[in-house]
Structures are given as structure tokens and as C-alpha cells.
Design an enzyme around this catalytic site. Sequence first.
Site, short mmCIF file in Angstrom:
data_model
loop_
_atom_site.label_atom_id
_atom_site.label_comp_id
_atom_site.label_asym_id
_atom_site.label_seq_id
_atom_site.Cartn_x
_atom_site.Cartn_y
_atom_site.Cartn_z
N HIS A 585 45.33 45.62 82.42
CA HIS A 585 45.93 46.89 82.83
C HIS A 585 44.96 48.06 82.65
O HIS A 585 45.34 49.10 82.12
CB HIS A 585 47.18 47.18 82.00
CG HIS A 585 48.28 46.20 82.17
ND1 HIS A 585 49.35 46.13 81.30
CD2 HIS A 585 48.51 45.25 83.11
CE1 HIS A 585 50.18 45.18 81.70
NE2 HIS A 585 49.69 44.63 82.80
N HIS A 628 54.06 47.71 82.63
CA HIS A 628 53.06 47.05 83.46
C HIS A 628 52.69 48.00 84.60
O HIS A 628 53.51 48.80 85.05
CB HIS A 628 53.59 45.72 83.96
CG HIS A 628 53.76 44.71 82.86
ND1 HIS A 628 53.06 43.53 82.81
CD2 HIS A 628 54.53 44.73 81.75
CE1 HIS A 628 53.39 42.87 81.72
NE2 HIS A 628 54.29 43.58 81.06
#
Length: 685
Positions: A585, A628
Site C-alpha cells: 500500500h 486498503h
Amino acid sequence: MPSMWPLRLLAALSVLSINALSYTPSDSHVLSRRQLHARGYVTEDALAGSYDFVIVGGGLAGLVLAARLTENLKTTVLVLEAGDSGDALADRINTPSGAYYESLLYTPNDWQYKTVDQPQAGNRRFDWPRGKILGGSSAVNAMYLVRPSEIEVNAWESLMANEDAEAAKKWGWDEFYPAMKKTETFTPPSDEVAQIGNITWSAATHGTSGPMQVSYPGMCVISGFRDLDFDAEVGGWAPSLEALGLPPLKEPNGGVTLGSLVGPSWINPSNWTRSYSKAAYLDPALSRSNLAVVLNSMATRIIFADGSSGDLRATGVEFASSPDGPRMTVNAKTEVILSGGVVGSPQLLMLSGVGPKDVLEAAGVEVKVDLPGVGQHVQDHLTAPVVWTSTGETAGDIQQAGSDFAKTKEFLSFINSATAFANLTRVFGTEGAAAFQKFVADGLEDSASKLVPSQSPEVIEGYKAIYDTIANKIFNTDVAVLELLLALNTPGEVSVQAALQHPLSQGRLYINTSSPFDAPIIDPQYFSHPADLTIMREGIKLVRALKQTPPFNSSLGDETFPGPTVVSDEDIEKWLIEQASTQYHPISSCAMLPRSQGGVVNAKLQVYGLANVRVVDSSIFPFEFASHVGASTYGLAEQASSIILISNNLPTNAVKGLAVPSFSTLALVWTSFFAVSVAAGPFIT
């Protein structure tokens, strides 16, 4: 280290949590892809001389923009994509479980970036996979849909409010939440799935008419499912975590993230396929005469008008298909939009002469705009698993056995989706959390003086702004600092990862050559701030507590990783330094911050010093969210498309092509133009 460790890491791919398929004709392969794409894909020699908008990057955000901008038939849009279409790999992309068993990572469809050695993380080089294909990482990730909290989004807005309060409102919860919902159509789980998985949800927190399909895997509807142990592993997730002080999250994705959940995924329940930006946004738009997509074409630099006064104006983009291939140029009449992701967008800016002066001069690039924040403020989520043997049957066991059940589309839709989020108080206790928060807050100036990988005063001020936001607007609230993720895709094993959500460590990426075909230097400076290691250490302890907590522990055998020899705080920290990996990420290399704080884009996504260049991708998020990245990036792209159209006096939604009509309606419309070919086979395209 267990042999199946790479598969467990894939479970965290959320840059890489971004995907699913809507039931458009391309998703179900009702149409010939050659016919469907004949108009949209063009070769270099068939390009028009100019387009209103040139979008660099056909990943998650770039394809949302392409679809939304071309809804207005007065615009012309070109997408330059360095990768291929992915059409030849449709089965591997569309099958949800393919993210674990037939991943496209470490293939030519992955950029295969690597970091430099990380001194505070065992001098290891970390893999940084990114999708090099239409849809980008949304075509290869693990499909988690987890949005940030209201507190985090409002903290983002506050970073820009003093510079442009009106524009900053687009990034506050009241306006950003609807943008995230706009992208999706939600289908609740079946009653059986909800019962076995102990799933709670609220339809009110989701969209009802967006291109992306949001639902739950179909595995639970298979007869005989109850003979497996998933009811203990997935169904036991929520009650065991509640016993550990993390109650079930009643309305996931509605602005509060603290607690446990079995969350939805980017998945199409009509045919159990991945939903991702190519299938959901691009494919329905490819027949538009005002949209063109060029594949296997690497943008090499932005072309600027000579003799510009004030902000430089981009006139086009240069690109090439290979290092030795001819350079070609396409003109941009209105804007150039960078959607190359956390690596590609800052790299192209620097190759074009926009970035830190010292970096550009060392790489042999003429400096056009000295913008020191380009490539700075890089942050990432780190993760590490605790692994036990399983006394029950896992998804990995079923897949490995290769039974008829394992070949069903319902089984192949099973992906990991049980998660939980813990804040500082749950991790350290009330008194410990207060002491830890104070320790971090008091260390701001010392950290800024030692840990910023830049001498730029602006970048240092940006580091302070991000650090202060985390220390004083996140650490002392109900916002999570840790995510726990259950993974069941390795034969004979159950694992739960502890993932750092708000790192204080910031790094950078930069070019050291003028060649666009050379990967940039990536240095995230993992664990450079000691608080990150401390939080992850406590996260491992929290995960280990699940072994003592029914009903989840009923199927757990012996701990195999890190194992019984890793016991003390010192042991755990040493193990984390040697074993922690990325959750995939990375963000913030083109941070939305004031220019005085090392920002790269303003609240309208415009690059400072450039008159008509924007960045629209995950590189603009100024700090990590406890979520996310996919859901936020879809919302970003939806919001950006409206901003771009309005700022150029173009009405939105002139073409109604992206809401989800019924499949019968789609079939009727498309069969009047093309011959229908029905796909066959157990996997579902």
C-alpha cells in the site's frame, strides 16, 4: 520461513485491494473481445494528432478517468498504457482466487520494482509489485474493500484547508464518502454466507448503481460446505476478537473502522469474477469514438511550451515502446493527467524536469520546475504473520486436492476477507496508549531533524505536518493503528497478519538516470522511526492471543512462525526486522500538501508550477489510512473526474454509459451490433 509465505503475503494485496468485475458483456465474455475493442485500442500510427486529455497510465484511477471524461462527447481522451490489455490472461485475472494460486506478480505484467537495502529492516530489499496491465494493480490484487474512517478523511481535508478551504472540502468526509459510494453496486451476502461467516453489513454504506460490483465470495452456497472447518475459522473470527476487546463492526465502510469484520470484496456475484477498473469502467466505454487507448507505450516525458511565463503549460506527452524505439509525441489540447501510480507519476515528473533540483541535476535532467516534494513523503503499510498448523481443512487444502468442488466457480471465488482494526488503546491499554502517544508527539522535532531524507525546508515542514496529524489526530482517537488479517489459502495452515496502519517512517523515491526505462530508486526507510516497530510488536502479541481464545482457536494447531523460540519483546522485534514485509500500500510520492510543506499537488490535484498537469492516483494521499488503498483510489478518481470536467466548463454525465443495467438489457443492445459467443468452462471470466 514457511514455503507458502508468498501466498500469505498476497492476501494483503489490497494497491492492491482494488478489484472486481461488473456484469458487462466483456466480463462474461458474451462478446468477442476483438470486436469489442476494435475501436478503443489503437496503434501508434493510428493516433489522432491531438486529444483534449492525455491520461498517462491505464491503471485503476486512469481508467475511471477515461470512462468518466468521455461520458461528455465534447471531449477526446487518450490513455497511454505501458502494459498490455490483459485480454489474453482474462481467466487468471477474473478468477478471484487466482490472486493466490495463479498470480500475475513476478511476470511481465508486474513492474517488479524493488527497494534499496533497508538498514533498519535487516538490510533487506523489499519487493514492490505493481500491475503493469490495463487496470493496474486492480487486476492483480486481493480485492479487499476497506474504506478509511471519517476521522482520517477529515484530517486529510484539514491539511489543505488553510490553503484553499473550498477546494479542500472535496477531500473531507461529507463529500469524499459519496464519491467512494458512487463507484459501486452492492449485493448483500446470501443468508447462508452471512450465517456461517458471522457477517454483518449495512446496505446504506454502499452504492447502488456504480460500475464496480461489491459482494462476498460464493463458496458458502456449495452443498457440503458445513462439513469443512470454515465455520470455526471465519465464523469464529468475530466472537473471538470480541472476547479480546474488538467487537464486531456493525456497519463496515461507513466511517468507523474500529472492530472486526468479514468484509465485502470487489467481486461480481452474478458470475463470481473479479471486479476491476478495466472491466467495470473501461470495457463499457471502449466503443465511444472519443476514447482511444494505446498499449505497450511508455511515457518518456511531458512536453512543455517554450517561453512560458508563470506556470509551465504542457502541450503533449512523448512516449516510446522500448528503450531503443522511436520517440513519438501526442498533443494535449487541455490537460495532461498523470495516473502512473506511486512510482510512475513522480518518475515521469522528474524525467520531465519537475522535481528536486539536486536529484534532477544528478540524473542529467534539465530543471524546469524546482519542486522538492516530488518523490518525497513515501509511506507504506508493513505486515507480518503468525502461522499455525490447521486441524481442519483450509481453502489451500481444497485447492491442492483438486477435487470437483475445487473447480467450481463458487470455490474459486473464495478470497480472504476477515479483518479487524485495533486502535492505540486496545494495543497498549488506556495508560500505555496515553504514554505512547505523548512520547510520539514530543518527538516530532527530533524526528524531523534526523529522519527526513531531504534537506529541503519545505519537505521537512511536510514531514512535520504528516507526523503531527498522526500523533495528535489519529493516535489519540478511535482510529486504528493495526489491522489483523486472516488467511486460509495455504495448505495445512491458518495465519493471521498484523499490519501497521499509520507509519511514522517516511522515505522517498527518485531517478538517478535520464532514461525512463530505468526503474527509480525506492527507499521507504522502513522502521526508521522506532514507534513503527513497537506497534507491530504489540500487534504480534494481540494475534497470538487468538490461540487462547475460543471459538477461533478450535482449529489451530502448533505455532510454526515465528515459532516458540520467539518470546520476549526483543525476540519479536528482531524477528520483525528480519521478516516483516510490505502490505503493498505505498502512497504519498506526489503528496497533496501545501507547496510550503513539500506538496506536489494542490486540492484540485494540479501540480505546483504547471498550468495544466494533474496527478490522479494513490501517490497524492498525504498519509496512510487504516484501510486498503483501492476504495480510496476509486473515490479519488471519481472525485477528480468531476473536478476536471467542472474546471474546464464541461457538463458531467452527458453520456449515461456506466450505471449497471440488467444483463438482459446489455445482451439485447450488444447483439444488435456484434455476434454473441457464450463462454464455457468452470471459471468464469
